[in-house]
Write a protein that holds these residues in place. Structure first.
Motif, short mmCIF file in Angstrom:
data_model
loop_
_atom_site.label_atom_id
_atom_site.label_comp_id
_atom_site.label_asym_id
_atom_site.label_seq_id
_atom_site.Cartn_x
_atom_site.Cartn_y
_atom_site.Cartn_z
N LEU A 42 8.06 11.94 -45.25
CA LEU A 42 8.65 12.29 -44.13
C LEU A 42 8.01 13.40 -43.05
O LEU A 42 7.46 14.38 -43.50
CB LEU A 42 10.17 13.01 -44.60
CG LEU A 42 11.17 13.26 -43.40
CD1 LEU A 42 11.55 11.85 -42.62
CD2 LEU A 42 12.37 13.87 -43.75
N GLY A 43 7.81 12.73 -41.76
CA GLY A 43 7.21 13.69 -40.78
C GLY A 43 8.25 14.39 -39.83
O GLY A 43 9.22 13.60 -39.80
N MET A 44 8.05 15.46 -39.39
CA MET A 44 8.87 16.01 -38.29
C MET A 44 8.02 16.52 -37.12
O MET A 44 6.98 17.08 -37.24
CB MET A 44 9.49 17.20 -39.10
CG MET A 44 10.71 17.94 -38.09
SD MET A 44 11.69 19.03 -39.27
CE MET A 44 12.98 19.07 -37.81
N LEU A 58 2.36 13.43 -30.26
CA LEU A 58 2.90 13.96 -31.73
C LEU A 58 3.63 13.17 -32.58
O LEU A 58 3.50 12.97 -33.81
CB LEU A 58 3.78 15.34 -31.62
CG LEU A 58 2.92 16.54 -30.69
CD1 LEU A 58 3.86 17.69 -30.61
CD2 LEU A 58 1.88 17.01 -31.47
N VAL A 59 4.40 12.33 -32.15
CA VAL A 59 5.37 11.42 -33.01
C VAL A 59 4.39 10.36 -33.26
O VAL A 59 4.62 9.80 -34.30
CB VAL A 59 6.58 11.00 -31.68
CG1 VAL A 59 7.08 9.75 -32.80
CG2 VAL A 59 7.39 11.88 -31.38
N GLU A 60 3.56 9.79 -32.49
CA GLU A 60 2.54 8.77 -32.94
C GLU A 60 1.83 9.23 -33.98
O GLU A 60 1.47 8.61 -34.80
CB GLU A 60 1.69 8.37 -31.66
CG GLU A 60 2.66 7.57 -30.77
CD GLU A 60 1.90 7.17 -29.32
OE1 GLU A 60 0.84 7.85 -29.33
OE2 GLU A 60 2.23 6.30 -28.40
N ARG A 61 1.30 10.44 -34.06
CA ARG A 61 0.37 11.00 -35.17
C ARG A 61 1.23 11.08 -36.58
O ARG A 61 0.91 10.66 -37.40
CB ARG A 61 -0.24 12.44 -34.57
CG ARG A 61 -0.77 13.07 -35.63
CD ARG A 61 -2.30 12.69 -36.19
NE ARG A 61 -2.62 13.64 -37.16
CZ ARG A 61 -3.42 14.55 -36.93
NH1 ARG A 61 -3.42 15.24 -35.47
NH2 ARG A 61 -3.92 15.32 -37.82
N ALA A 62 2.56 11.42 -36.13
CA ALA A 62 3.43 11.67 -37.28
C ALA A 62 3.79 10.33 -38.09
O ALA A 62 3.74 10.07 -39.09
CB ALA A 62 4.73 12.44 -37.09
N LEU A 63 3.89 9.07 -37.02
CA LEU A 63 4.08 7.97 -37.65
C LEU A 63 2.88 7.26 -38.33
O LEU A 63 3.07 6.69 -39.40
CB LEU A 63 4.39 7.14 -36.48
CG LEU A 63 5.84 7.16 -35.70
CD1 LEU A 63 6.10 6.56 -34.69
CD2 LEU A 63 7.29 6.77 -36.97
N GLN A 64 1.94 7.60 -38.07
CA GLN A 64 0.20 7.36 -38.59
C GLN A 64 0.39 7.88 -40.22
O GLN A 64 -0.10 7.21 -40.90
CB GLN A 64 -0.81 7.72 -37.68
CG GLN A 64 -1.00 7.02 -36.66
CD GLN A 64 -2.17 7.60 -35.55
OE1 GLN A 64 -2.68 8.38 -36.17
NE2 GLN A 64 -2.25 7.15 -34.43
N LEU A 100 11.61 7.60 -27.25
CA LEU A 100 11.23 7.13 -28.49
C LEU A 100 11.46 5.60 -29.04
O LEU A 100 10.65 5.37 -30.24
CB LEU A 100 12.26 8.18 -29.44
CG LEU A 100 11.97 9.39 -29.13
CD1 LEU A 100 13.08 10.46 -29.93
CD2 LEU A 100 10.47 10.07 -29.65
N LYS A 101 12.37 5.18 -28.72
CA LYS A 101 12.58 3.81 -29.09
C LYS A 101 11.24 2.78 -28.76
O LYS A 101 11.03 1.93 -29.18
CB LYS A 101 13.62 3.09 -28.15
CG LYS A 101 15.07 3.40 -28.87
CD LYS A 101 16.26 2.76 -28.03
CE LYS A 101 17.41 3.08 -28.78
NZ LYS A 101 18.77 2.79 -27.94
N GLY A 102 10.44 3.30 -27.37
CA GLY A 102 9.37 2.59 -27.07
C GLY A 102 8.24 2.90 -28.06
O GLY A 102 7.04 2.23 -28.09
N VAL A 103 8.31 4.07 -28.76
CA VAL A 103 7.39 4.29 -29.80
C VAL A 103 7.46 3.44 -31.07
O VAL A 103 6.78 3.00 -31.92
CB VAL A 103 7.19 5.78 -29.99
CG1 VAL A 103 6.19 6.09 -31.15
CG2 VAL A 103 6.94 6.59 -28.72
N SER A 104 8.57 3.46 -31.52
CA SER A 104 9.15 3.10 -32.80
C SER A 104 10.51 2.57 -32.81
O SER A 104 11.43 3.46 -32.66
CB SER A 104 8.75 3.52 -34.18
OG SER A 104 9.25 2.92 -35.22
#
Length: 301
Positions: A42-44, A58-64, A100-104
């Motif tokens: 889990l990332g935050m 930051l969100v994209e890095r966390a998803l990776q 955020l929906k556009g990211v995932s």
């Protein structure tokens, strides 16, 4: 009621299939507990909302680096020393969720609590000792700010229990303070610092940029231009000479008012008096563009 943002009063125990928005800690804790049972990492990404490309990076890095990512969206009242700044801070939850929906669409959860949910009727910051980090730079100009930051970050970590948490280096002092907080309270989370995300003009991306009037938005890139020049001068000049040069440059600016420019040790954040070969330094700056306060920093060596 927000249209398009699904604020959940109940939660799904199956896989998240869209960006769900949780407003109560008990809701999201139960969902995250189910993920932990499945050994998901889990990332935050803690934010105050009004998301921009810097947040999304930051969100994209966390998803990776994680299976699921929680983005908290909460304008924390205890870290504002200026009531007008708190009142004027942009609140755009529906737009944030759309971004955020556009990211995932299936790996992000949003925790957007109320003040009551976080503070449980006691709207008061805890007091923290960060070994002196809190007294430098921002701490000199924003009374109680880092007590508020520590209070909300500690509570968010207790609720979400992430494996990794991601913070931008634009707030470099905050990043160092969060690392110190985690160290002192033995919080089992890895803190990841991420590069500053900039506009094409060089201006560090900030939610406050949206409040800048046109003429101030056009003037603001001077901040980063000055920082990059200061980095060049730092190679051959003393910290005092570089600081004086920066202060003189801002005296020529009609629309920008320099609050501070400081060259500091990246570990202690103490202002540099004499260079040492084995230490790393950063330049930190705070500037008022009209009534909007902008901060930035740059690595010098």
């Amino acid at each position: 009621m927000l249209i398009g943002c699904k604020i959940l009063s109940l939660h799904p125990l199956n896989f998240i299939r869209t960006v769900e928005v949780y407003s109560e800690k008990q809701q999201i804790k139960k969902v995250l507990g189910a993920f932990k049972d499945q050994n998901f990492t889990l990332g935050m990404v803690p934010t105050m909302g009004a998301l921009h490309k810097g947040h999304l990076a930051l969100v994209e890095r966390a998803l990776q680096e994680n299976d699921k990512v929680v983005v908290s969206i909460f304008v924390n009242p205890t870290q504002f020393d200026n009531k007008a700044d708190l009142q004027n801070y942009p609140r755009t939850l529906e737009q944030d969720v759309a971004l955020l929906k556009g990211v995932s669409k299936d790996r992000i959860l949003v925790y957007a609590p109320t003040v009551e949910d976080v503070y449980e009727g006691r709207l008061q910051a805890e007091h923290f000792d960060y070994d002196g980090l809190e007294f430098e730079m921002e701490g000199r100009f924003r009374d109680g700010h880092f007590d508020g930051v520590g209070t909300i970050v500690k509570r968010l970590f207790e609720i979400v229990k992430p494996n990794n948490a991601y913070f931008g280096e634009k707030d470099f002092q905050q990043l160092q303070i969060v690392k110190k907080l985690v160290e002192k309270f033995h919080i089992p989370v890895n803190i990841v610092g991420c590069d500053i995300y900039r506009e094409d003009s060089g201006l560090a991306m900030s939610s406050r940029n949206t409040r800048l009037k046109k003429e101030y938005l056009e003037a603001a890139p001077f901040i980063y231009k000055t920082l990059t020049a200061a980095k060049t001068y730092f190679g051959t000049k003393s910290a005092k000479e570089v600081t004086q040069w920066v202060e003189n440059e801002f005296k020529k600016q009609e629309l920008l008012e320099l609050e501070y420019f400081i060259i500091a040790d990246v570990i202690t954040l103490k202002t540099l008096t004499e260079k040492e070969n084995n230490k790393q330094y950063r330049a930190f700056i705070a500037v008022y563009a009209d009534d909007i306060r902008l901060i930035d920093n740059i690595a010098l060596n």
